[in-house]
Write an enzyme that holds these catalytic residues in place. Structure first.
Site, PDB file in Angstrom:
ATOM      1  N   TYR A  13     -18.839  43.301 -35.933  1.00  0.00           N
ATOM      2  CA  TYR A  13     -18.900  44.497 -35.803  1.00  0.00           C
ATOM      3  C   TYR A  13     -18.109  45.078 -34.409  1.00  0.00           C
ATOM      4  N   ASN A  34     -15.298  32.605 -38.258  1.00  0.00           N
ATOM      5  CA  ASN A  34     -15.505  31.614 -39.406  1.00  0.00           C
ATOM      6  C   ASN A  34     -16.179  32.719 -40.410  1.00  0.00           C
ATOM      7  N   ASP A  60     -13.967  28.000 -37.309  1.00  0.00           N
ATOM      8  CA  ASP A  60     -15.340  27.708 -36.371  1.00  0.00           C
ATOM      9  C   ASP A  60     -14.732  27.256 -35.209  1.00  0.00           C
ATOM     10  N   LYS A  86     -26.510  36.648 -33.141  1.00  0.00           N
ATOM     11  CA  LYS A  86     -27.194  37.608 -32.403  1.00  0.00           C
ATOM     12  C   LYS A  86     -28.326  38.379 -32.831  1.00  0.00           C
ATOM     13  N   SER A 126     -25.240  40.398 -22.841  1.00  0.00           N
ATOM     14  CA  SER A 126     -26.032  41.342 -23.359  1.00  0.00           C
ATOM     15  C   SER A 126     -27.181  41.707 -22.407  1.00  0.00           C
ATOM     16  N   TYR A 150     -32.163  33.532 -28.169  1.00  0.00           N
ATOM     17  CA  TYR A 150     -30.797  34.484 -28.160  1.00  0.00           C
ATOM     18  C   TYR A 150     -30.386  34.729 -26.461  1.00  0.00           C
ATOM     19  N   LYS A 154     -27.426  33.674 -24.143  1.00  0.00           N
ATOM     20  CA  LYS A 154     -26.373  34.610 -23.328  1.00  0.00           C
ATOM     21  C   LYS A 154     -26.578  34.232 -21.848  1.00  0.00           C
ATOM     22  N   PHE A 179     -25.583  47.216 -23.827  1.00  0.00           N
ATOM     23  CA  PHE A 179     -26.629  47.646 -24.017  1.00  0.00           C
ATOM     24  C   PHE A 179     -26.861  47.894 -25.499  1.00  0.00           C
ATOM     25  N   LEU A 201     -32.626  49.674 -34.766  1.00  0.00           N
ATOM     26  CA  LEU A 201     -33.192  51.071 -35.276  1.00  0.00           C
ATOM     27  C   LEU A 201     -32.113  51.806 -35.917  1.00  0.00           C
ATOM     28  N   PRO A 294     -44.002  43.271 -31.527  1.00  0.00           N
ATOM     29  CA  PRO A 294     -44.165  42.316 -30.567  1.00  0.00           C
ATOM     30  C   PRO A 294     -42.903  41.962 -29.702  1.00  0.00           C
ATOM     31  N   ASP A 296     -41.294  43.840 -27.801  1.00  0.00           N
ATOM     32  CA  ASP A 296     -40.706  44.977 -27.291  1.00  0.00           C
ATOM     33  C   ASP A 296     -41.026  45.519 -25.748  1.00  0.00           C
TER      34      ASP A 296
HETATM   35  P1  NAD Z   1     -21.238  40.150 -35.269  1.00  0.00           P
HETATM   36  O1  NAD Z   1     -22.085  39.391 -35.832  1.00  0.00           O
HETATM   37  O2  NAD Z   1     -21.062  41.424 -36.186  1.00  0.00           O
HETATM   38  O3  NAD Z   1     -19.928  39.767 -35.015  1.00  0.00           O
HETATM   39  C1  NAD Z   1     -19.813  38.246 -34.591  1.00  0.00           C
HETATM   40  C2  NAD Z   1     -18.685  37.417 -35.232  1.00  0.00           C
HETATM   41  O4  NAD Z   1     -18.378  36.215 -34.785  1.00  0.00           O
HETATM   42  C3  NAD Z   1     -18.773  37.478 -36.645  1.00  0.00           C
HETATM   43  O5  NAD Z   1     -17.592  37.922 -37.438  1.00  0.00           O
HETATM   44  C4  NAD Z   1     -19.210  35.975 -37.123  1.00  0.00           C
HETATM   45  O6  NAD Z   1     -18.585  35.611 -38.123  1.00  0.00           O
HETATM   46  C5  NAD Z   1     -18.304  35.377 -35.982  1.00  0.00           C
HETATM   47  N1  NAD Z   1     -18.751  33.894 -35.552  1.00  0.00           N
HETATM   48  C6  NAD Z   1     -20.352  33.573 -35.256  1.00  0.00           C
HETATM   49  N2  NAD Z   1     -19.953  32.239 -35.119  1.00  0.00           N
HETATM   50  C7  NAD Z   1     -18.885  31.859 -35.044  1.00  0.00           C
HETATM   51  C8  NAD Z   1     -18.422  30.585 -34.595  1.00  0.00           C
HETATM   52  N3  NAD Z   1     -18.939  29.641 -34.389  1.00  0.00           N
HETATM   53  N4  NAD Z   1     -16.898  30.401 -34.670  1.00  0.00           N
HETATM   54  C9  NAD Z   1     -16.090  31.663 -35.214  1.00  0.00           C
HETATM   55  N5  NAD Z   1     -16.808  32.847 -35.552  1.00  0.00           N
HETATM   56  C10 NAD Z   1     -18.057  32.948 -35.429  1.00  0.00           C
HETATM   57  O7  NAD Z   1     -21.821  40.765 -34.085  1.00  0.00           O
HETATM   58  P2  NAD Z   1     -21.476  41.848 -33.034  1.00  0.00           P
HETATM   59  O8  NAD Z   1     -22.700  42.755 -32.879  1.00  0.00           O
HETATM   60  O9  NAD Z   1     -19.928  42.292 -33.280  1.00  0.00           O
HETATM   61  O10 NAD Z   1     -21.795  41.161 -31.476  1.00  0.00           O
HETATM   62  C11 NAD Z   1     -20.645  40.551 -30.920  1.00  0.00           C
HETATM   63  C12 NAD Z   1     -21.020  39.756 -29.828  1.00  0.00           C
HETATM   64  O11 NAD Z   1     -21.742  40.815 -28.751  1.00  0.00           O
HETATM   65  C13 NAD Z   1     -22.167  38.651 -30.081  1.00  0.00           C
HETATM   66  O12 NAD Z   1     -21.754  37.682 -29.154  1.00  0.00           O
HETATM   67  C14 NAD Z   1     -23.413  39.362 -29.719  1.00  0.00           C
HETATM   68  O13 NAD Z   1     -24.400  38.263 -29.211  1.00  0.00           O
HETATM   69  C15 NAD Z   1     -22.850  40.289 -28.534  1.00  0.00           C
HETATM   70  N6  NAD Z   1     -23.727  41.457 -28.376  1.00  0.00           N
HETATM   71  C16 NAD Z   1     -24.117  42.365 -29.558  1.00  0.00           C
HETATM   72  C17 NAD Z   1     -25.137  43.383 -29.501  1.00  0.00           C
HETATM   73  C18 NAD Z   1     -25.342  44.081 -30.687  1.00  0.00           C
HETATM   74  O14 NAD Z   1     -26.253  44.790 -30.661  1.00  0.00           O
HETATM   75  N7  NAD Z   1     -24.537  44.230 -31.388  1.00  0.00           N
HETATM   76  C19 NAD Z   1     -25.772  43.524 -27.989  1.00  0.00           C
HETATM   77  C20 NAD Z   1     -25.269  42.558 -27.164  1.00  0.00           C
HETATM   78  C21 NAD Z   1     -24.415  41.818 -27.353  1.00  0.00           C
HETATM   79  C1  UD1 Z   2     -32.533  44.475 -30.055  1.00  0.00           C
HETATM   80  C2  UD1 Z   2     -32.508  43.079 -29.700  1.00  0.00           C
HETATM   81  C3  UD1 Z   2     -31.933  42.712 -28.153  1.00  0.00           C
HETATM   82  C4  UD1 Z   2     -30.136  43.271 -28.691  1.00  0.00           C
HETATM   83  C5  UD1 Z   2     -30.335  44.757 -29.002  1.00  0.00           C
HETATM   84  C6  UD1 Z   2     -29.105  45.267 -29.040  1.00  0.00           C
HETATM   85  C7  UD1 Z   2     -34.541  42.634 -30.257  1.00  0.00           C
HETATM   86  C8  UD1 Z   2     -36.315  42.141 -29.370  1.00  0.00           C
HETATM   87  N1  UD1 Z   2     -34.047  42.802 -29.147  1.00  0.00           N
HETATM   88  O1  UD1 Z   2     -33.093  45.179 -28.820  1.00  0.00           O
HETATM   89  O2  UD1 Z   2     -31.476  41.585 -28.000  1.00  0.00           O
HETATM   90  O3  UD1 Z   2     -29.449  43.098 -27.270  1.00  0.00           O
HETATM   91  O4  UD1 Z   2     -31.359  44.878 -30.076  1.00  0.00           O
HETATM   92  O5  UD1 Z   2     -28.402  45.322 -30.460  1.00  0.00           O
HETATM   93  O6  UD1 Z   2     -34.645  42.431 -31.499  1.00  0.00           O
HETATM   94  N2  UD1 Z   2     -37.559  50.502 -33.400  1.00  0.00           N
HETATM   95  C9  UD1 Z   2     -38.232  51.329 -34.332  1.00  0.00           C
HETATM   96  N3  UD1 Z   2     -38.323  50.914 -35.532  1.00  0.00           N
HETATM   97  C10 UD1 Z   2     -37.437  49.988 -36.099  1.00  0.00           C
HETATM   98  C11 UD1 Z   2     -36.186  49.475 -35.180  1.00  0.00           C
HETATM   99  C12 UD1 Z   2     -36.642  49.610 -33.908  1.00  0.00           C
HETATM  100  O7  UD1 Z   2     -39.116  52.039 -33.694  1.00  0.00           O
HETATM  101  O8  UD1 Z   2     -37.067  49.859 -37.438  1.00  0.00           O
HETATM  102  C13 UD1 Z   2     -37.448  50.853 -32.050  1.00  0.00           C
HETATM  103  C14 UD1 Z   2     -37.937  49.505 -31.080  1.00  0.00           C
HETATM  104  O9  UD1 Z   2     -39.316  49.472 -30.972  1.00  0.00           O
HETATM  105  C15 UD1 Z   2     -37.021  50.029 -29.776  1.00  0.00           C
HETATM  106  C16 UD1 Z   2     -36.041  50.648 -30.369  1.00  0.00           C
HETATM  107  O10 UD1 Z   2     -36.179  51.032 -31.593  1.00  0.00           O
HETATM  108  O11 UD1 Z   2     -37.980  50.765 -29.018  1.00  0.00           O
HETATM  109  C17 UD1 Z   2     -34.385  49.979 -30.508  1.00  0.00           C
HETATM  110  O12 UD1 Z   2     -34.827  48.867 -31.263  1.00  0.00           O
HETATM  111  P1  UD1 Z   2     -33.623  47.851 -31.460  1.00  0.00           P
HETATM  112  O13 UD1 Z   2     -32.421  48.805 -32.372  1.00  0.00           O
HETATM  113  O14 UD1 Z   2     -34.345  46.982 -32.525  1.00  0.00           O
HETATM  114  O15 UD1 Z   2     -33.058  47.336 -30.246  1.00  0.00           O
HETATM  115  P2  UD1 Z   2     -33.647  46.573 -29.101  1.00  0.00           P
HETATM  116  O16 UD1 Z   2     -35.100  46.354 -29.119  1.00  0.00           O
HETATM  117  O17 UD1 Z   2     -33.413  47.223 -27.557  1.00  0.00           O
END
Ligand code: NAD
Ligand code: UD1
Length: 343
Positions: A13, A34, A60, A86, A126, A150, A154, A179, A201, A294, A296
């Site tokens: 993403y 991968n 990978d 993630k 994160s 998780y 990080k 964020f 959400l 739980p 949150d």
């Molecule tokens: P995502 O799952 O869409 O992308 C991660 C990609 O890494 C995927 O395409 C997956 O196939 C690949 N991958 C996983 N393990 C691998 C491995 N061992 N070797 C090669 N490829 C591998 O996730 P994203 O939302 O794009 O997140 C990207 C990064 O940002 C992650 O490290 C995630 O922890 C971090 N992050 C995401 C969020 C979020 O809310 N999306 C928030 C904070 C941090």
């Molecule tokens: C989640 C992850 C966090 C990650 C972040 C960003 C958890 C416990 N934490 O956080 O590690 O970095 O996403 O992607 O999963 N909510 C609802 N209804 C829903 C879904 C969420 O009310 O169906 C509320 C939650 O209670 C929260 C807010 O929406 O208050 C955001 O939730 P969410 O999108 O899951 O993100 P985080 O909890 O911030």
């Protein structure tokens, strides 16, 4: 000569949106992924958006020999490292796979970088490394205190990178603490495609809007926030992607290793997200107030001032744009990349 950037997890993403911005900024890209949580189709679409194909290796990170062969086969100037798992809930159920994939994958990558004298790194961290922050807005100086496997991966990776940078002269790294990324590319060609029922959400709200689920479960309205629902710092994924371009530029001036928040600095409540999403889709999105989820926390949002100072970057899109672009993606790709593959 163009700077060549290795993007790990570039089919995911955030990685795919970042590939678009890096390619448009003139970087030459090599993606490794991968495809454990993504589709090859994504990179075809990135290629369409930027007007040239993206070089892709299905690999990978833990397959160390394959990684070494890739590094040996071409020049790489810097690495942007997204690859990892993630999902917080999965990490609680199966911690070993998280430590193995996230931590061991990163160690394998760092070893390959060391062996090939690649000394520039941007890492996807994160805000979850803080666990329950002592105060908001959260600054980078807030201690790391993760509360689930998780988050621990990080925090560990941040520490490993800090140690590696300290140990090796010339290494530079930025630990970008995201964020809550939401939204999609305005073209609606790439976006988030969660497998199974979304736990976050915004994707859930959009699935309700598209008729896939009947209503949004609002997890608690008794927090000490302005309307009682949880407050988060939602950031448009294109802004986040541009933050990586700014970070790569900044690596030329920043010494050592530094953590930087990527957020907007503004918190939005769950009800505000549902209200803004309802405007984007053109009808009220149904919701029901339920008990707290739980684990949150009530409220978290970034102090985004260090990113402005060090990277010269700040988020530009507001919640209206985030909802508009996320909905456009959802509407035009109701089954994500799967819908387009079959057509
Ligand atoms: P995502 O799952 O869409 O992308 C991660 C990609 O890494 C995927 O395409 C997956 O196939 C690949 N991958 C996983 N393990 C691998 C491995 N061992 N070797 C090669 N490829 C591998 O996730 P994203 O939302 O794009 O997140 C990207 C990064 O940002 C992650 O490290 C995630 O922890 C971090 N992050 C995401 C969020 C979020 O809310 N999306 C928030 C904070 C941090
Ligand atoms: C989640 C992850 C966090 C990650 C972040 C960003 C958890 C416990 N934490 O956080 O590690 O970095 O996403 O992607 O999963 N909510 C609802 N209804 C829903 C879904 C969420 O009310 O169906 C509320 C939650 O209670 C929260 C807010 O929406 O208050 C955001 O939730 P969410 O999108 O899951 O993100 P985080 O909890 O911030």
């Amino acid at each position: 000569m163009m700077t060549t950037v290795l993007v790990t997890g570039g089919a995911g993403y955030i990685g795919s949106h970042t590939c678009v911005e890096l390619a448009l900024a003139g970087y030459d890209l090599v993606v490794v992924d991968n495809l454990s949580n993504s589709w090859p189709e994504t990179l075809d679409r990135v290629g369409e958006l930027v007007g040239r194909p993206i070089q892709f290796h299905r690999l990978d990170l833990r397959e160390h020999h394959d990684l070494l062969n890739l590094f040996a086969s071409r020049r790489i100037d810097a690495v942007v490292h997204f690859a990892g798992f993630k999902a917080v809930g999965d990490s609680v159920r199966d911690p070993l796979s998280y430590y193995d994939n996230n931590v061991a994958g990163t160690v394998s990558l760092l070893k390959a970088m060391l062996r090939n004298d690649v000394a520039r790194l941007i890492f996807s961290s994160s805000c979850t490394v803080h666990g329950l922050p002592r105060s908001v807005p959260v600054t980078e100086g807030e201690p790391r205190n993760p509360v689930n496997p998780y988050g621990c991966t990080k925090a560990m990776i941040e520490r490993i990178i800090e140690d590696q940078v300290a140990a090796t002269s010339g290494w530079r790294a930025l630990l970008l603490r995201y964020f809550n990324p939401v939204g999609a590319h305005p073209s609606a060609r790439i976006g988030e495609d969660p497998i199974g029922i979304p736990t976050n959400l915004m994707p859930y709200v959009m699935k309700v809007a598209s008729g896939k689920y009947p209503y949004v479960h609002v997890f608690g309205d008794d927090y000490r926030t302005r309307d009682g629902t949880g407050v988060r710092d939602y950031i448009h994924v294109v802004d986040l992607a541009k933050g990586h371009v700014a970070a790569l530029h900044a690596l030329e001036r920043v010494d050592g290793c530094q953590a930087i928040n990527l957020g907007t600095g503004r918190g939005c409540s769950v009800l505000e997200v549902i209200s803004e999403a309802s405007k984007a889709v053109g009808f009220p999105i149904p919701y029901r107030i339920e008990g707290r989820r739980p684990g949150d926390i009530a409220e978290i949002y970034a102090d985004a001032s260090l990113a402005a100072d060090v990277l010269g970057w700040q988020a530009e899109h507001d919640l209206t744009a985030m909802c508009r672009d996320h909905w456009n993606w959802q509407r035009k790709n109701p089954d994500g990349y799967r819908s387009s593959i079959s057509t």
